[in-house]
Each structure stands twice: as structure tokens, then as C-alpha cells.
Design a protein around this motif. Structure first.
Motif, PDB file in Angstrom:
ATOM      1  N   LYS A  90      67.003   3.420  38.608  1.00  0.00           N
ATOM      2  CA  LYS A  90      65.469   3.342  39.058  1.00  0.00           C
ATOM      3  C   LYS A  90      64.691   3.668  37.768  1.00  0.00           C
ATOM      4  O   LYS A  90      63.454   3.452  37.688  1.00  0.00           O
ATOM      5  CB  LYS A  90      65.871   5.274  39.849  1.00  0.00           C
ATOM      6  CG  LYS A  90      64.651   5.376  40.395  1.00  0.00           C
ATOM      7  CD  LYS A  90      65.066   6.711  41.173  1.00  0.00           C
ATOM      8  CE  LYS A  90      64.705   7.016  41.923  1.00  0.00           C
ATOM      9  NZ  LYS A  90      64.591   8.801  42.909  1.00  0.00           N
ATOM     10  N   GLY A  91      65.267   3.426  36.310  1.00  0.00           N
ATOM     11  CA  GLY A  91      64.053   4.169  35.663  1.00  0.00           C
ATOM     12  C   GLY A  91      64.567   4.919  35.195  1.00  0.00           C
ATOM     13  O   GLY A  91      64.121   6.210  36.206  1.00  0.00           O
ATOM     14  N   GLY A  92      63.461   5.494  34.436  1.00  0.00           N
ATOM     15  CA  GLY A  92      63.414   7.090  34.141  1.00  0.00           C
ATOM     16  C   GLY A  92      64.138   7.490  31.954  1.00  0.00           C
ATOM     17  O   GLY A  92      64.157   6.828  31.802  1.00  0.00           O
ATOM     18  N   ILE A  93      64.782   8.940  31.818  1.00  0.00           N
ATOM     19  CA  ILE A  93      65.337   8.880  30.537  1.00  0.00           C
ATOM     20  C   ILE A  93      66.197  10.059  30.972  1.00  0.00           C
ATOM     21  O   ILE A  93      66.317  10.485  32.041  1.00  0.00           O
ATOM     22  CB  ILE A  93      63.879   9.633  29.682  1.00  0.00           C
ATOM     23  CG1 ILE A  93      64.260  10.252  28.910  1.00  0.00           C
ATOM     24  CG2 ILE A  93      62.983  11.291  30.740  1.00  0.00           C
ATOM     25  CD1 ILE A  93      62.987  10.686  28.291  1.00  0.00           C
ATOM     26  N   ASN A  94      67.275  10.095  30.181  1.00  0.00           N
ATOM     27  CA  ASN A  94      68.272  10.672  30.704  1.00  0.00           C
ATOM     28  C   ASN A  94      68.220  11.498  28.888  1.00  0.00           C
ATOM     29  O   ASN A  94      68.528  10.098  27.603  1.00  0.00           O
ATOM     30  CB  ASN A  94      69.236   9.794  30.213  1.00  0.00           C
ATOM     31  CG  ASN A  94      70.310  10.334  29.574  1.00  0.00           C
ATOM     32  OD1 ASN A  94      71.254  11.799  30.095  1.00  0.00           O
ATOM     33  ND2 ASN A  94      71.913   9.432  30.714  1.00  0.00           N
ATOM     34  N   VAL A 485      69.120  14.115  20.301  1.00  0.00           N
ATOM     35  CA  VAL A 485      69.966  13.945  19.644  1.00  0.00           C
ATOM     36  C   VAL A 485      70.458  12.387  20.198  1.00  0.00           C
ATOM     37  O   VAL A 485      70.944  11.507  19.581  1.00  0.00           O
ATOM     38  CB  VAL A 485      70.828  14.828  18.850  1.00  0.00           C
ATOM     39  CG1 VAL A 485      70.456  16.185  18.533  1.00  0.00           C
ATOM     40  CG2 VAL A 485      71.496  15.404  20.879  1.00  0.00           C
ATOM     41  N   GLN A 486      70.400  12.488  21.327  1.00  0.00           N
ATOM     42  CA  GLN A 486      71.006  11.506  22.573  1.00  0.00           C
ATOM     43  C   GLN A 486      69.691  10.738  23.325  1.00  0.00           C
ATOM     44  O   GLN A 486      69.289  12.059  24.645  1.00  0.00           O
ATOM     45  CB  GLN A 486      71.796  11.353  22.519  1.00  0.00           C
ATOM     46  CG  GLN A 486      72.680   9.618  23.794  1.00  0.00           C
ATOM     47  CD  GLN A 486      74.305   9.954  23.726  1.00  0.00           C
ATOM     48  OE1 GLN A 486      74.923  10.717  23.276  1.00  0.00           O
ATOM     49  NE2 GLN A 486      74.376   9.117  24.667  1.00  0.00           N
ATOM     50  N   ILE A 812      75.966  13.161  17.380  1.00  0.00           N
ATOM     51  CA  ILE A 812      76.635  12.690  18.282  1.00  0.00           C
ATOM     52  C   ILE A 812      77.334  11.438  18.557  1.00  0.00           C
ATOM     53  O   ILE A 812      78.639  11.519  19.020  1.00  0.00           O
ATOM     54  CB  ILE A 812      74.717  11.787  19.282  1.00  0.00           C
ATOM     55  CG1 ILE A 812      74.658  13.721  19.603  1.00  0.00           C
ATOM     56  CG2 ILE A 812      75.801  11.615  20.557  1.00  0.00           C
ATOM     57  CD1 ILE A 812      74.861  14.740  20.757  1.00  0.00           C
ATOM     58  N   ALA A 813      77.556  10.160  17.824  1.00  0.00           N
ATOM     59  CA  ALA A 813      78.195   9.240  17.233  1.00  0.00           C
ATOM     60  C   ALA A 813      79.422   9.474  17.576  1.00  0.00           C
ATOM     61  O   ALA A 813      80.415   9.158  17.646  1.00  0.00           O
ATOM     62  CB  ALA A 813      77.182   8.249  16.676  1.00  0.00           C
TER      63      ALA A 813
END
Length: 994
Positions: A90-94, A485-486, A812-813
Motif C-alpha cells: 500500500k505504500g507508507g512508512i514503518n 533508528v530503523q 538495531i542492526a
């Protein structure tokens, strides 16, 4: 089969409920397609269509648009009940936000200047780079190492006035630690609630916000969000609202001139060698007047001096009698602030100005300049009035019809505000309204003290910015800064392409499976197809009903569900064929076939279910979506295969009709096979040893193409209007960033660009800087006239520009890498124990786990060897870990089917008989093994070849894993189990028959 009526009832009810749930998805899609058509008729500009679509959908938000006969639903209700599509569809941001526990601890200590406390904070920050502990735990460790005689309960640290009721001077560090942990936890919970309120006000469909464990990290998923930059600002704004008195700008013009002279020898090495320290002070005094005249335009600045005056050469204007000290270019503000805060420069300030706090004004839209203010600070750097007193905030308009934010204060705040405005009126000075260290406005007071606690923030606001600011102030401030951070950002057009390619490939794959089952099993295959279609309906219905999110990897999970469903039916049909071969009647053969297959089906599905659950626990975002669909699919496939297929078969046989489970093409295929697999085990050991050694050699010498999930960095997927040479682009990006990986993704006009540039900086400014510099670097390859704003969203009919971006910080990695390792190890341990429990022999567990290790190492080796050659991404990321866990599940599924038949055969025919009974068991399951593997491979290949580019790495790993797993279940797991047995029975000859 008993309780047929109950099974029919449940099947009908589950089907109807699924159709009901999915009807909202179809209706929502119908309405949104109509909105697209209306927008397309209004404009040919693709960049304006989205606005028209949004306006149309907003206009019908509360209108009844769906009548089911029993109830009517508005568009908002339909949209809320429709299936939730993930970011990649759907697109967007996480994003994952990390609340700064360091800032929380500073706040709890009242910004203590204690050197031990601050050193422990810095040491904890260093420990966090490699530690898996919470920040507060690393702080305690760091403090213990350097504390000496100092205590956490010192009045200079936590035994302060704020915490006096909970922490006293006589408390030990051990007693203080749980109190501090609780305070930190409360602050993070407060931050979570503040973010939730902000997101609720934003109006995004199906937002998801959750705290990740007991850490300071908060996951925010906003599928469908279009204005990504607006959302990032909304999430990261701490909303630290402060009200300060300000100095008159002209008071600091002599200071700027003096600072300029002090900085000359520090910034310009040639000047430093020519100018003595004693001369600087004298020159400063004499030169101040002339410099001020230059600033005010009385005389021209000599152009030959450009570059010699660190501050004055950067200056672009002055405040003209107001609160603005001077005007600089926005690109220079960090450098200017660094100069002004240098000890050598601040020492020039007179005593009454020594606590001055320099701050930048908000940058106006389409302006390159920013104002500098001088705020009247104090020793403690605390404002006289803060945003804590705000009880309400609303977007409003000023007399010039410009968007503003009006605020209402509580009684305490109103009283202080009246005092501040009265003082400003008397002194004819201004009050700066500062939000997150940025001066939004510095109004004067012309009508006397303002009572009642009303105030207003004005600035160069757009309507959306004013609305967001009012919402942020109303929701409250964050207790500490929140760093991203991600982050994953997916353009809406890329999501639409993923839906189209995913749907096409899924339908083709499904059609191939449906046809194959009829070709291979005849009418029995038709019954399996009906059960399979019901299974898919139930999967989508359950996903929609639970409000779960369907992602692109989730579609891959549904494809694997098709494989699992087919596998269960294949096992059943093969067992029925065996019973028919024994001369049993059709009714008895069906009954015994289902009964004998049940154990194998349950064991195979439970092992896969266990790995899916582990993946769900450790995964995030799309990978959790993959695990969700796989778990749901396993449960529904068991129901449809065991009950629905049985219902249909019993109905058909009960009518007295012939059902053979074969066709003219497949009759007799794989029957009476007599291959001596055990005698060939040494050959398979050698082949596998060579494959493992080559894999290990490649892994140790060449390594793996680790994605940013494991090493940190930023990745951008960029689409161009023509074919581009990735090597040329890589050279340009390397020159700009010093670190770059550039790969072709799908077609030759689309690149994936990764860099570690500014990888340790998690600020919004750093994200914007990297993105902006990438755009500048790629300008020669982009259409002429493309702007940075167009580039960020992908503009035009071809959607040229940035289609996707992702960021992962090094911390985070490191955590992802550790969690991935434990996910794989955990799945192996759990499966080992389950097989041990079911088969009662450790040899079975050893054979199964050894085969899994064999499969994983070879898959890793293939990825290591081929990642530089393949025309798709073979990065090791979270999706790859999902693939590895899927391979583990599938390999175990295959192995367990064989082991289950081995156990049955050994019990029926009396021991292992030197391997004869093992060979018999493998031969009797070979039809199922090949049929299931080939069917699943056909499905996966269809998705691999026709589906989205982003799925190809994951699917390739699963395809390789299925091939290797099928081989290892026959030639590695079973022979190893046999070789570790103490009592093998009579050893068979190499050439003997079974």
C-alpha cells in the motif's frame, strides 16, 4: 467419518463469515477505483490525482455506501473493516523510534553536572554499540566501574528535590536501581501514549503502534500514509514548548564583530601565524565600529576579504531593531552555532549576558535564510514558562488569514504569562515562543499584560503544519527525544505494482496447482482443489477478520500454504491408493487411508508451525506478516484437508461411484519402486561433504552480501527514465558519500543504492541531508528539471525518482543479527525436542537436525557464491532469515513424513532388518515426496518469475532450500539415523533387493 453434520455446519459458517469479511475489501476497492477514475477525468497531472482522490473519499467518508440487507455501512466503516494491506502493498512508512533513555536519566538527575554521572552516561552509550542490555542497565554497569565514593543517591544525582519522596541520601545503589528502572519505564510508557495520541489525530487508516519488549523502542506502522516527511516530523518532535524573554538584536552586533576577530586565527591558519594574541583584543575594539557600519550598509565590504572573516562573511543581513540579531543561510547555521558556542567566543560576552542562549528561527518555506535570536537564558537553562501549562491547542487563523496555533494555559501558567507579557510591555521587548529549540515567533506586547492564559504561535505555517503542531501540543510532549533508528518508506506506486504483479503470479501459480491435481489424481484431485479453494478463502477471511496485515512476504506465506494443503491431500491420496492395492473395499480404503495419513500430516504441520511461531516472535513488519499468514494457513489447511476433502470423498464413494485417485497418465507411476537407498548413502555423504566444503570455503573467503538489516546504513530504490549503468552511478555515489553499493533491481532502469554515510546519526536532519545529497549526485541521470520534492515521492506517469527507502542504525542492526541467530537456533532446538518426543529415539532427532544444518549451510554457500552474478538482490536480511526458517520447516516436513513411515514400517515388519524396512519406507513415500516438492516448486517459480522484485531473494532461498531439503530428507537424514542405530538388524548387501 463421524459428525459429518457438524463439519458441514462449520464449513458453511466459516465460508460465510470469510465472504462477509472479504466483502468489505471488495467494496472498498470498488469505491477507491471509482475515486481514481473521477480524479483521472479531472486532471492529466499524475501528481494532482492523489489530491483529487483524497478529496473525493473525504467527501463520502460518512455517507452510507454499502448495503448488506441486514446493515448499512459508511465508507469509513467499510474502509476500517477491509483487509489491512502492509507497507509493501500500500505504500507508507514503518519506523522504529528509540526514546533516549540517556535524556530521561539526565532529566531524573535534574541535568546534573556531576562528572562521574556524565562519564557513566557516555560510557553506557559506548557499551550500547555492542551490548544487548537495556541502556539503563549499561548505565549502572558503567557507573559501578568509575563511581569511587560517589553514589546514585547523591544529592548531585538522583537524591534531588524531584525524587526526594522516593530516593534518600542513605540508600544504596542496589536500592536506587529498581526505582530508576521504574521511572525510566514510566517515561517510555508516557512517550508511547503521546505518540499514540499524535498518530490517532493524523487520520491514517489501520495504524499500528507497539512497544518492542521492555526496551525504549517503539514500532510505528502507517500503511497508506503519503506525506512521509510530515509523519516523520510528527513522530520525532519532542514538543518541548518554552517561553523566553529575548534581547534586542542590535545589542549583539558588536559581539559578532568581536567574535569574528577572535575566530580569525582559529579558523584561518595563515591569519593565525600573522596575528598575535595581544593584537586581537586591540583590533577587536578598533574594528567593531567599522564592521557594524559594513553590516548596516554604510560602507561596502571589500570583496577581497571574503573567506577571511569566519562569521561576517557568512552573514546575510541583520534584525533592523527587532529581536533578530542577524540573518544567515540555512546551510551555514550549524557552523555559525558552533562558532558562537566556542569558549573563546562566549568569553567575550559581558557579565549580564553570560547566560545568553542563541537559537535559530523557523525557516520560511522556499527561503534559503534563517534568523538568529539571542534568548535571555539563566544558570539552570530553564524557561520561566513551559508547555507543561498548556491545557488545549487549536489550529486558528490570524488577522491576515494565515494559519496559526492558539493555546490555552492552566491557572498557574496564566499567572506567569500575565507577568511575562506585562514585563515585555513595560520594557517594549519581545517574548520568544520556542518549540524544540526553534523560535517560531517572538511577538511584542502592545496592549499591556495578557490575562486569561491565551497565547498564539505564528510563523510560516502551512495549514497541515499548524494542524500537526496543535495536535502535538494537545497530545503532550515526549519525555525525551525520539530518534528513528530503523525506517522503511515505500512509495504508493511501488505498492500498487507489487499488488498487480503479486496477484497475477498468485493466480497463475494457483491455476497450475489446480490443473496438476486433476491431471494426477483425477476426480480425487478435483475434490482436493475444492478444499484448496476453501482453504484460501478461509486464510483471507481470517486475516481480514483478525485485522491482521497482508504483506508481500505474506503472499509468499499463502503460496507455501497452498503447498502445505496440497501436501496433506497428496499424503491422504497415496495412503488410500496403498489400501486399495491391498484389496480393500473403497469405503474401507478411504477410512484407513485417512486414518493412517493423520499422524504424518500432524507431525509435518506441527514442525512447520513451530518454526512459523518462532518467526512470528522474532520477526517485525513484513516478516511478521509472512509468519502470520503461514500460521493461519497451516491451521486452515489441516481443517480443509482432514475434514472437507474427507467429506467430499465419503459423499462420492457413498453414492457407489468408482474413485481410483489416478488417471490414465499417472496410473502405476512410482508404484512397486525398489531402490536400495541405504546402500547408496556413502555416495550421498561424499556429494554432501563436497557441497558443504565448497559452501564453507565461499563463506569464509567471499562472505555474504549483508544487507543494512545486519550492518546498518541507508538504502534507496530509485527508478530512472532510461537505462543506467550501475558502475557509473556507483562511482558518483562513492565520490559523494565515500561508501556505496549499487545494484540493478529488476529492469535496467531501476537501482538499489546503499550507503553507510552518516550511519551513526539518527536525526531527521541527517536523513534529509543524505537524501538531498543523493538527489544532487543523481541529477545527471534524472529528467531535466526534476526537483528534490518530485524525486522524493516519485513523479510523473513513470513514477521516476525514489520508490523505496530504508534505514537501519548500527545498534538495531546488531540486535537484528543477534535475534536472527537465536531464532534459527531456537527453531532447531524446539524441533529436535519435538521429534525426540514423537519418535522416542534420539537418532531420529539427530538425523533431522543434521539434515537441516546441511540444508542451511548449502543455501548460505549458494548465496555467498552467486550474489555477485544474479540479476536480483541476494542480500542477507530479515527476509532471508524468514526464508531460512521456512527452509528448516519444509526440510523437517519432508523428513518427518519419511520418519513417520519408517516408524510404522518397523513396527509392522519387525525391526530395521539391516535397512530393508527403511528402504521400503522411503520407496513408499517417494511419490508423495516428489509430487509435493514439484508442486510447491512450480508455485514458487511462478511467483519468482512474475512477482515483485523485492520477493525474489526470499523466494530464491526457499526454492534452493526445497530442492536441497528434498534431497537431504532421503539421502542425509534417514541414512544418518540408520548409521547411529545400535541394533540395525541384518546388514543388507549393496545389490540386494528390498
Amino acid at each position: 467419518m463421524q459428525n459429518k453434520g457438524l463439519v458441514k455446519l462449520f464449513a458453511v459458517l466459516f465460508g460465510l463469515v470469510s465472504i462477509y469479511q472479504l466483502s468489505f475489501t471488495f467494496k472498498a476497492n470498488q469505491i477507491e477505483n471509482r475515486a481514481e477514475e473521477i480524479a483521472a477525468r479531472k486532471t492529466d497531472n499524475p501528481d494532482l490525482r492523489a489530491d483529487y482522490e483524497t478529496n473525493y473519499l473525504d467527501s463520502i467518508a460518512n455517507q452510507e455506501v454499502f448495503n448488506l440487507g441486514i446493515a448499512n455501512y459508511t465508507y469509513n466503516e467499510v474502509r476500517d473493516k477491509a483487509m489491512n494491506l502492509g507497507l509493501d502493498l500500500k505504500g507508507g512508512i514503518n519506523v522504529i523510534l528509540e526514546i533516549s533513555v540517556k535524556d530521561i536519566l539526565k532529566g531524573l538527575a535534574n541535568n546534573s553536572k556531576d562528572p562521574v554521572f556524565n562519564k557513566a552516561l557516555d560510557d553506557a552509550s559506548e557499551l550500547q554499540k555492542t551490548s544487548q542490555n537495556a541502556y539503563v542497565d549499561d548505565f549502572f554497569i558503567a557507573f559501578d566501574k568509575i563511581k569511587g565514593d560517589q553514589k546514585l543517591a547523591s544529592p548531585d544525582i538522583f537524591a534531588n528535590r524531584t525524587l526526594s519522596e522516593e530516593i534518600t541520601f542513605d540508600m544504596s545503589d542496589r536500592a536506587v536501581q529498581p526505582i530508576i528502572r521504574q521511572k525510566v519505564d514510566e517515561s517510555i510508557i508516557s512517550a508511547f501514549e503521546v505518540l499514540r495520541k499524535r498518530i490517532d489525530k493524523f487520520g491514517v487508516t489501520s495504524p499500528n503502534i507497539q512497544r518492542l519488549g521492555n526496551t525504549g523502542r517503539i514500532l510505528v506502522e502507517l500503511p497508506g500514509a503519503k506525506d512521509v516527511e510530515r509523519i516523520k516530523n510528527l513522530l520525532q518532535s519532542t514538543a518541548q514548548l518554552e517561553f523566553w524573554d529575548v534581547y534586542r538584536g542590535e545589542e549583539f552586533l558588536p559581539f559578532l564583530a568581536q567574535a569574528n576577530e577572535v575566530l580569525k586565527p582559529l579558523v584561518n591558519k595563515d591569519a593565525k601565524s600573522e596575528v598575535a594574541d595581544s593584537e586581537i583584543v586591540t583590533d577587536t575594539i578598533d574594528d567593531a565600529d567599522s564592521r557594524i557600519k559594513e553590516l548596516t550598509g554604510v560602507i561596502d565590504t571589500d570583496s577581497t576579504e571574503v573567506g577571511e572573516n569566519p562569521i561576517l562573511d557568512l552573514l546575510r543581513g541583520y534584525g533592523a531593531g527587532g529581536p533578530v540579531v542577524a540573518i544567515f543561510e540555512a546551510n551555514d547555521k550549524d557552523l555559525v552555532m558552533e562558532y558562537l558556542n566556542m569558549p573563546q567566543v562566549r568569553s567575550l560576552l559581558p557579565t549580564d549576558q553570560r547566560y545568553v542562549k542563541f537559537a535559530w528561527g523557523i525557516q520560511a518555506k522556499n527561503s534559503e535564510f534563517v534568523d538568529l535570536y539571542a534568548i535571555k537564558g539563566n544558570r539552570d537553562n530553564t524557561p520561566e514558562l513551559s508547555g507543561a501549562v498548556i491545557t488545549d491547542a487549536r489550529q486558528a487563523y490570524n488577522q491576515r488569514n494565515q494559519p496559526t496555533v492558539s493555546m490555552q494555559m492552566n491557572s498557574k501558567g496564566a499567572k506567569i504569562w500575565e507577568e511575562m507579557t506585562g514585563r515585555a510591555y513595560a520594557q517594549q521587548s519581545q517574548i520568544a515562543i520556542v518549540l524544540d529549540d526553534i523560535v517560531y515567533s517572538a511577538p511584542g506586547v502592545t496592549t499591556g499584560p495578557i490575562s486569561g492564559g491565551n497565547s498564539e504561535i505564528s510563523g510560516s505555517f502551512t495549514l497541515n503544519e499548524a494542524i500537526d503542531l496543535a495536535n502535538v501540543l494537545r497530545a503532550g510532549k515526549l519525555p525525551a527525544k525520539a530518534d528513528i533508528v530503523q525506517a522503511d518508506e515505500v512509495g504508493a506506486s511501488l505498492g500498487q505494482e507489487a499488488i498487480e504483479s503479486g496477484t497475477t503470479s498468485f493466480l497463475i501459480a494457483l491455476s497450475l496447482v489446480l490443473v496438476w491435481m486433476v491431471v494426477y489424481y483425477g476426480r480425487g484431485g478435483l475434490f482436493a482443489d475444492i478444499a484448496l479453494l476453501l482453504n484460501i478463502l478461509l486464510v483471507f477471511g481470517v486475516l481480514s477478520g483478525l485485522g491482521a496485515v497482508l504483506t508481500l512476504p505474506g503472499l509468499a506465506g499463502i503460496v507455501l500454504t497452498i503447498g502445505m494443503s496440497v501436501d496433506a491431500n497428496v499424503i491422504i491420496f497415496e495412503r488410500i491408493k496403498e489400501e486399495l492395492a491391498k484389496g480393500k473395499s473403497r469405503r474401507e480404503a478411504v477410512k484407513d487411508g485417512f486414518s493412517n495419513a493423520l499422524s504424518s500430516i500432524l507431525d509435518a504441520n506441527i514442525t512447520t508451525l513451530l518454526t512459523a511461531i518462532i518467526l512470528f516472535v522474532f520477526g517485525t513488519g513484513p516478516i511478521k506478516g509472512f509468519a502470520t499468514t503461514l500460521i493461519i494457513g497451516i491451521v486452515t489447511s489441516l481443517f480443509t484437508a482432514i475434514f472437507i476433502t474427507r467429506l467430499l470423498v465419503d459423499w462420492y464413494v457413498g453414492k457407489g461411484k468408482e474413485l481410483t485417485f489416478t488417471t490414465a497418465i499417472t496410473k502405476g507411476l512410482f508404484q512397486n519402486m525398489n531402490i536400495n537407498f541405504i546402500s547408496k548413502r556413502k555416495v550421498s555423504y561424499v556429494i554432501s561433504a563436497i557441497a558443504i566444503l565448497l559452501s564453507l570455503f565461499s563463506l569464509f573467503t567471499k562472505g555474504l552480501d549483508q544487507g543494512i538489516d545486519f550492518v546498518g546504513g541507508r538504502t534507496y530504490q530509485v527508478r530512472f527514465g532510461q537505462e543506467v549503468n550501475p558502475e557509473e552511478v556507483k562511482a558518483d555515489v562513492l565520490e559523494a558519500f565515500g561508501s556505496a553499493e549499487v545494484k540493478t533491481i529488476g529492469s535496467s532502469h531501476q537501482l538499489k543504492i546503499s550507503t553507510k554515510y552518516l550511519v551513526d546519526v539518527n536525526t531527521a536532519e541527517a536523513d534529509e541531508k543524505v537524501q538531498s545529497e543523493l538527489f544532487e549526485t543523481l541529477i545527471p541521470y534524472l529528467p531535466k528539471g526534476m526537483t528534490f520534492e518530485d524525486f522524493k515521492v516519485g513523479s510523473g506517469d513513470k513514477k521516476i525518482g525514489q520508490m523505496f527507502s530504508s534505514k537501519v542504525s548500527p545498534t538495531i542492526a546488531d540486535d537484528i543479527k543477534t535475534e536472527s541467530f537465536w531464532a534459527v537456533i531456537g527453531s532447531l532446538v524446539v524441533v529436535f525436542l519435538y521429534i525426540l518426543l514423537r519418535f522416542k529415539r534420539w537418532q531420529f532427532s539427530l538425523g533431522a537436525v543434521a539434515a537441516v544444518f546441511h540444508d542451511v549451510i548449502i543455501v548460505l554457500g549458494i548465496f555467498s557464491f552467486f550474489y555477485t552474478f544474479m540479476p536480483f538482490s541476494m542480500e542477507i536480511d530479515q527476509a532471508f532469515i524468514a526464508a531460512i526458517l521456512t527452509v528448516i520447516g519444509y526440510s523437517l516436513n519432508d523428513t518427518v513424513i519419511i520418519f513417520d513411515r519408517v516408524r510404522e514400517t518397523v513396527m509392522e515388519r519387525g525391526g530395521f532388518a539391516g535397512g530393508r524396512n527403511i528402504n521400503f519406507a522411503i520407496n513408499s513415500t517417494i511419490s508423495r515426496t516428489l509430487n509435493t516438492s514439484l508442486t510447491t516448486l512450480v508455485v514458487l517459480l511462478a511467483i519468482f518469475l512474475l512477482g515483485a522484485d523485492s520477493l525474489r531473494g526470499l523466494l530464491f532461498a526457499i526454492i534452493v532450500g526445497i530442492v536441497v531439503g528434498t534431497y537431504s530428507s532421503i539421502f542425509i537424514a534417514t541414512p544418518l539415523m540408520y548409521d547411529t542405530l545400535k541394533n540395525k538388524g541384518e546388514v543388507i548387501d549393496e545389490d540386494s533387493k528390498i
